[in-house]
Design an enzyme around this catalytic site. Structure first.
Site, short mmCIF file in Angstrom:
data_model
loop_
_atom_site.label_atom_id
_atom_site.label_comp_id
_atom_site.label_asym_id
_atom_site.label_seq_id
_atom_site.Cartn_x
_atom_site.Cartn_y
_atom_site.Cartn_z
N LYS A 60 10.71 18.65 12.07
CA LYS A 60 9.52 19.51 12.90
C LYS A 60 8.33 18.79 12.85
O LYS A 60 8.03 18.75 14.07
CB LYS A 60 9.20 20.69 11.80
CG LYS A 60 8.04 21.55 12.39
CD LYS A 60 8.31 22.22 13.63
CE LYS A 60 7.21 22.85 14.34
NZ LYS A 60 7.00 24.25 14.02
N ASN A 64 6.78 17.69 16.69
CA ASN A 64 5.34 18.08 17.00
C ASN A 64 4.70 16.96 17.51
O ASN A 64 4.01 17.01 18.59
CB ASN A 64 4.61 18.68 15.97
CG ASN A 64 5.03 20.19 15.54
OD1 ASN A 64 5.83 20.78 16.54
ND2 ASN A 64 4.87 20.58 14.58
#
Length: 85
Positions: A60, A64
């Protein structure tokens, strides 16, 4: 309980956010994860337990770092990531 949150939203005006995609949490495998999944069952957000939470967190973060910078600089949604240029 620690969680990785996937909730695709977009700020469309000051104080106005639109939920576009996703809506789930990734949490470490545990009894608490099962209880959290039961709690969220009636909601539109799901809970996914994983036995490799560290990898989920890093995946993640890396996504991002790339996507958020590009979408912010181009003022476009995630579709900009599919452009060949």
């Amino acid at each position: 309980i620690p969680a990785v949150v996937y909730c695709g939203t977009e700020v469309v005006a000051p104080g106005r956010i639109v939920h576009r995609t996703n809506g789930f949490l990734i949490v470490p495998e545990s009894r608490a994860a099962d209880e959290l999944a039961e709690l969220f069952a009636p909601a539109r957000a799901g809970v996914r337990a994983t036995d490799d939470f560290t990898t989920a967190v890093w995946q993640k973060l890396c996504a991002n770092v790339v996507a958020n910078g590009i979408t912010a600089l181009t003022a476009q949604r995630m579709g900009v990531m599919r452009r060949p240029d």
